[in-house]
Design a protein around this motif. Structure first.
Motif, PDB file in Angstrom:
ATOM      1  N   THR A  85      33.795  49.390  53.580  1.00 27.78           N
ATOM      2  CA  THR A  85      32.420  49.492  53.844  1.00 27.78           C
ATOM      3  C   THR A  85      31.827  48.081  52.702  1.00 27.78           C
ATOM      4  O   THR A  85      32.619  48.018  51.643  1.00 27.78           O
ATOM      5  CB  THR A  85      31.792  50.603  52.875  1.00 27.78           C
ATOM      6  OG1 THR A  85      32.365  50.839  51.799  1.00 27.78           O
ATOM      7  CG2 THR A  85      31.975  51.678  54.234  1.00 27.78           C
ATOM      8  N   PRO A  86      30.976  47.683  52.798  1.00 21.47           N
ATOM      9  CA  PRO A  86      30.574  46.429  52.025  1.00 21.47           C
ATOM     10  C   PRO A  86      30.110  47.276  50.635  1.00 21.47           C
ATOM     11  O   PRO A  86      29.860  48.213  50.790  1.00 21.47           O
ATOM     12  CB  PRO A  86      29.028  45.918  52.504  1.00 21.47           C
ATOM     13  CG  PRO A  86      29.230  46.163  54.030  1.00 21.47           C
ATOM     14  CD  PRO A  86      30.418  47.544  54.043  1.00 21.47           C
ATOM     15  N   LEU A  87      30.030  46.238  49.504  1.00 14.71           N
ATOM     16  CA  LEU A  87      29.538  46.765  48.151  1.00 14.71           C
ATOM     17  C   LEU A  87      28.158  46.669  48.157  1.00 14.71           C
ATOM     18  O   LEU A  87      27.787  45.704  48.566  1.00 14.71           O
ATOM     19  CB  LEU A  87      30.092  46.524  46.934  1.00 14.71           C
ATOM     20  CG  LEU A  87      31.918  46.783  46.766  1.00 14.71           C
ATOM     21  CD1 LEU A  87      32.349  45.980  45.805  1.00 14.71           C
ATOM     22  CD2 LEU A  87      31.954  48.090  46.670  1.00 14.71           C
ATOM     23  N   LEU A  88      27.387  47.441  47.520  1.00 13.42           N
ATOM     24  CA  LEU A  88      26.189  47.402  47.211  1.00 13.42           C
ATOM     25  C   LEU A  88      25.752  47.178  45.569  1.00 13.42           C
ATOM     26  O   LEU A  88      25.712  48.283  45.214  1.00 13.42           O
ATOM     27  CB  LEU A  88      25.047  48.374  47.756  1.00 13.42           C
ATOM     28  CG  LEU A  88      23.506  48.305  47.674  1.00 13.42           C
ATOM     29  CD1 LEU A  88      23.095  47.140  48.465  1.00 13.42           C
ATOM     30  CD2 LEU A  88      22.794  49.596  48.300  1.00 13.42           C
ATOM     31  N   LYS A  89      25.370  45.975  45.047  1.00 16.20           N
ATOM     32  CA  LYS A  89      25.247  45.881  43.730  1.00 16.20           C
ATOM     33  C   LYS A  89      24.082  44.970  43.272  1.00 16.20           C
ATOM     34  O   LYS A  89      23.628  44.247  44.106  1.00 16.20           O
ATOM     35  CB  LYS A  89      26.535  45.130  43.178  1.00 16.20           C
ATOM     36  CG  LYS A  89      27.924  45.781  43.501  1.00 16.20           C
ATOM     37  CD  LYS A  89      27.791  47.128  42.676  1.00 16.20           C
ATOM     38  CE  LYS A  89      29.428  47.674  43.230  1.00 16.20           C
ATOM     39  NZ  LYS A  89      29.542  48.973  42.761  1.00 16.20           N
ATOM     40  N   PRO A  90      23.702  45.249  42.298  1.00 13.18           N
ATOM     41  CA  PRO A  90      22.570  44.258  41.424  1.00 13.18           C
ATOM     42  C   PRO A  90      22.966  42.972  41.210  1.00 13.18           C
ATOM     43  O   PRO A  90      24.231  43.053  40.410  1.00 13.18           O
ATOM     44  CB  PRO A  90      21.808  45.024  40.508  1.00 13.18           C
ATOM     45  CG  PRO A  90      22.380  46.151  40.273  1.00 13.18           C
ATOM     46  CD  PRO A  90      23.933  46.231  41.071  1.00 13.18           C
ATOM     47  N   VAL A  91      22.361  41.928  41.339  1.00 11.53           N
ATOM     48  CA  VAL A  91      22.637  40.587  40.709  1.00 11.53           C
ATOM     49  C   VAL A  91      22.516  40.333  39.500  1.00 11.53           C
ATOM     50  O   VAL A  91      21.172  40.768  39.220  1.00 11.53           O
ATOM     51  CB  VAL A  91      22.293  39.406  41.867  1.00 11.53           C
ATOM     52  CG1 VAL A  91      22.463  38.125  41.025  1.00 11.53           C
ATOM     53  CG2 VAL A  91      22.936  39.419  43.296  1.00 11.53           C
ATOM     54  N   VAL A  92      23.122  40.065  38.444  1.00 10.73           N
ATOM     55  CA  VAL A  92      22.833  39.967  37.204  1.00 10.73           C
ATOM     56  C   VAL A  92      23.060  38.685  36.683  1.00 10.73           C
ATOM     57  O   VAL A  92      22.131  38.437  35.568  1.00 10.73           O
ATOM     58  CB  VAL A  92      23.770  40.699  36.207  1.00 10.73           C
ATOM     59  CG1 VAL A  92      23.518  42.459  36.440  1.00 10.73           C
ATOM     60  CG2 VAL A  92      25.185  40.683  36.342  1.00 10.73           C
ATOM     61  N   ALA A  93      23.531  37.705  37.321  1.00 20.69           N
ATOM     62  CA  ALA A  93      23.748  36.239  36.945  1.00 20.69           C
ATOM     63  C   ALA A  93      23.837  35.329  38.267  1.00 20.69           C
ATOM     64  O   ALA A  93      24.600  35.642  39.141  1.00 20.69           O
ATOM     65  CB  ALA A  93      24.890  35.994  36.106  1.00 20.69           C
ATOM     66  N   THR A  94      23.102  34.260  37.972  1.00 17.45           N
ATOM     67  CA  THR A  94      23.133  33.398  39.201  1.00 17.45           C
ATOM     68  C   THR A  94      23.357  31.864  38.571  1.00 17.45           C
ATOM     69  O   THR A  94      23.545  31.611  37.470  1.00 17.45           O
ATOM     70  CB  THR A  94      21.712  33.145  40.124  1.00 17.45           C
ATOM     71  OG1 THR A  94      20.730  32.838  39.082  1.00 17.45           O
ATOM     72  CG2 THR A  94      21.484  34.468  40.751  1.00 17.45           C
ATOM     73  N   ALA A  95      23.644  30.863  39.562  1.00 20.51           N
ATOM     74  CA  ALA A  95      24.008  29.506  39.016  1.00 20.51           C
ATOM     75  C   ALA A  95      23.169  29.167  37.963  1.00 20.51           C
ATOM     76  O   ALA A  95      22.239  29.465  37.693  1.00 20.51           O
ATOM     77  CB  ALA A  95      23.845  28.593  40.201  1.00 20.51           C
ATOM     78  N   GLY A  96      23.807  28.410  37.038  1.00 19.68           N
ATOM     79  CA  GLY A  96      23.324  28.081  35.593  1.00 19.68           C
ATOM     80  C   GLY A  96      23.368  29.000  34.450  1.00 19.68           C
ATOM     81  O   GLY A  96      23.303  28.708  33.200  1.00 19.68           O
ATOM     82  N   ASP A  97      23.412  30.296  34.796  1.00 20.53           N
ATOM     83  CA  ASP A  97      23.499  31.480  33.565  1.00 20.53           C
ATOM     84  C   ASP A  97      24.840  31.367  32.895  1.00 20.53           C
ATOM     85  O   ASP A  97      25.761  31.010  33.473  1.00 20.53           O
ATOM     86  CB  ASP A  97      23.144  32.782  34.319  1.00 20.53           C
ATOM     87  CG  ASP A  97      21.914  33.031  34.792  1.00 20.53           C
ATOM     88  OD1 ASP A  97      20.858  32.104  34.457  1.00 20.53           O
ATOM     89  OD2 ASP A  97      21.814  33.934  35.744  1.00 20.53           O
ATOM     90  N   LEU A  98      24.641  31.919  31.883  1.00 25.65           N
ATOM     91  CA  LEU A  98      25.956  32.026  31.056  1.00 25.65           C
ATOM     92  C   LEU A  98      26.426  33.471  30.950  1.00 25.65           C
ATOM     93  O   LEU A  98      25.390  34.317  30.540  1.00 25.65           O
ATOM     94  CB  LEU A  98      25.894  31.391  29.626  1.00 25.65           C
ATOM     95  CG  LEU A  98      25.755  29.923  29.551  1.00 25.65           C
ATOM     96  CD1 LEU A  98      25.550  29.627  27.755  1.00 25.65           C
ATOM     97  CD2 LEU A  98      27.122  29.349  29.888  1.00 25.65           C
ATOM     98  N   VAL A  99      27.562  33.817  31.316  1.00 26.91           N
ATOM     99  CA  VAL A  99      27.961  35.390  31.243  1.00 26.91           C
ATOM    100  C   VAL A  99      29.255  35.525  30.240  1.00 26.91           C
ATOM    101  O   VAL A  99      30.271  34.851  30.412  1.00 26.91           O
ATOM    102  CB  VAL A  99      28.565  35.623  32.536  1.00 26.91           C
ATOM    103  CG1 VAL A  99      28.933  37.124  32.718  1.00 26.91           C
ATOM    104  CG2 VAL A  99      27.482  35.434  33.773  1.00 26.91           C
ATOM    105  N   ASP A 100      29.023  36.297  29.293  1.00 24.04           N
ATOM    106  CA  ASP A 100      30.134  36.980  28.572  1.00 24.04           C
ATOM    107  C   ASP A 100      30.599  38.127  28.767  1.00 24.04           C
ATOM    108  O   ASP A 100      29.742  39.121  29.103  1.00 24.04           O
ATOM    109  CB  ASP A 100      29.481  36.830  27.077  1.00 24.04           C
ATOM    110  CG  ASP A 100      28.965  35.621  26.522  1.00 24.04           C
ATOM    111  OD1 ASP A 100      29.748  34.718  26.272  1.00 24.04           O
ATOM    112  OD2 ASP A 100      27.758  35.365  26.120  1.00 24.04           O
ATOM    113  N   VAL A 101      31.845  38.179  29.047  1.00 26.42           N
ATOM    114  CA  VAL A 101      32.395  39.329  29.538  1.00 26.42           C
ATOM    115  C   VAL A 101      33.257  39.880  28.332  1.00 26.42           C
ATOM    116  O   VAL A 101      33.903  39.149  27.715  1.00 26.42           O
ATOM    117  CB  VAL A 101      33.471  39.188  30.559  1.00 26.42           C
ATOM    118  CG1 VAL A 101      34.228  40.526  30.941  1.00 26.42           C
ATOM    119  CG2 VAL A 101      32.923  38.653  31.742  1.00 26.42           C
ATOM    120  N   LEU A 102      32.687  40.813  27.340  1.00 24.62           N
ATOM    121  CA  LEU A 102      33.217  41.499  26.274  1.00 24.62           C
ATOM    122  C   LEU A 102      33.611  42.817  26.557  1.00 24.62           C
ATOM    123  O   LEU A 102      33.327  43.614  27.348  1.00 24.62           O
ATOM    124  CB  LEU A 102      32.073  41.365  25.467  1.00 24.62           C
ATOM    125  CG  LEU A 102      31.224  39.936  25.245  1.00 24.62           C
ATOM    126  CD1 LEU A 102      29.974  40.211  24.470  1.00 24.62           C
ATOM    127  CD2 LEU A 102      32.209  38.962  24.404  1.00 24.62           C
TER     128      LEU A 102
END
Length: 177
Positions: A85-102
């Motif tokens: 099945t496909p996953l259903l998730k909120p988008v939290v970042a798009t092109a140009g955003d900075l994401v820190d995975v901590l």
């Protein structure tokens, strides 16, 4: 006596066939209308509808994460190319955003996304490998998805960015519980 029993059996079989046909028709009609039923704990349980815009997306994850999610029971059988099945998730970042995975969660443009700390194991105590800690600039054609609704969501904290091309639909809630 045996005729009565066979008539009862036939009525039961016919009733079951009608019920199955009704469910298939209802499922098909819901698909035509763009309705999605979410029973995953990543978002509120309810009915969602396909939309031209919105922060919720339906997508098929990439390998090797797709197969692992099916094998571990995070996804049921469905319409993705891998059979899940496909996953259903909120988008939290798009092109140009900075994401820190901590270790304590995902931060987008300096704002912490609640409930996104990667966990070392799933509910069955199987090890989970998080996306490498660090800072990522979201490139064109990519998004990051994460559920702040449930801290156990299988999302970008484990599989990183998602290609926009993998998004099947954008959806919005219609009726949630």
């Amino acid at each position: 006596m045996s005729r009565g029993r066979s008539d009862s059996s036939w009525r039961l079989v016919r009733g079951c066939l009608v019920a199955v046909a009704a469910c298939v028709c209802l499922f098909q009609i819901c698909g035509w209308l763009g309705l999605r039923l979410n029973v995953s704990p990543s978002l509120p349980v309810g009915v969602y509808v396909a939309s031209h815009n919105g922060r919720l997306v339906e997508f098929c994850p990439a390998e090797p994460f797709a197969s692992m999610a099916i094998t571990r029971g995070y996804r049921a059988q469905g319409a993705c190319p891998d059979g899940g099945t496909p996953l259903l998730k909120p988008v939290v970042a798009t092109a140009g955003d900075l994401v820190d995975v901590l270790a304590d969660g995902i931060v987008v443009n300096g704002v912490r996304v609640p409930n996104t700390a990667p966990l070392p194991a799933d509910t069955k105590h199987r090890s989970l490998t998080h996306w490498p800690f660090g800072r990522y600039a979201v490139s064109a054609g990519m998004v990051w998805v994460a559920s702040s609704y449930n801290n156990r969501s299988f999302d970008s904290r484990y599989f990183g960015p998602v290609p926009v091309a993998a998004i099947r639909n954008r959806v919005r809630p219609v009726l949630c519980f």
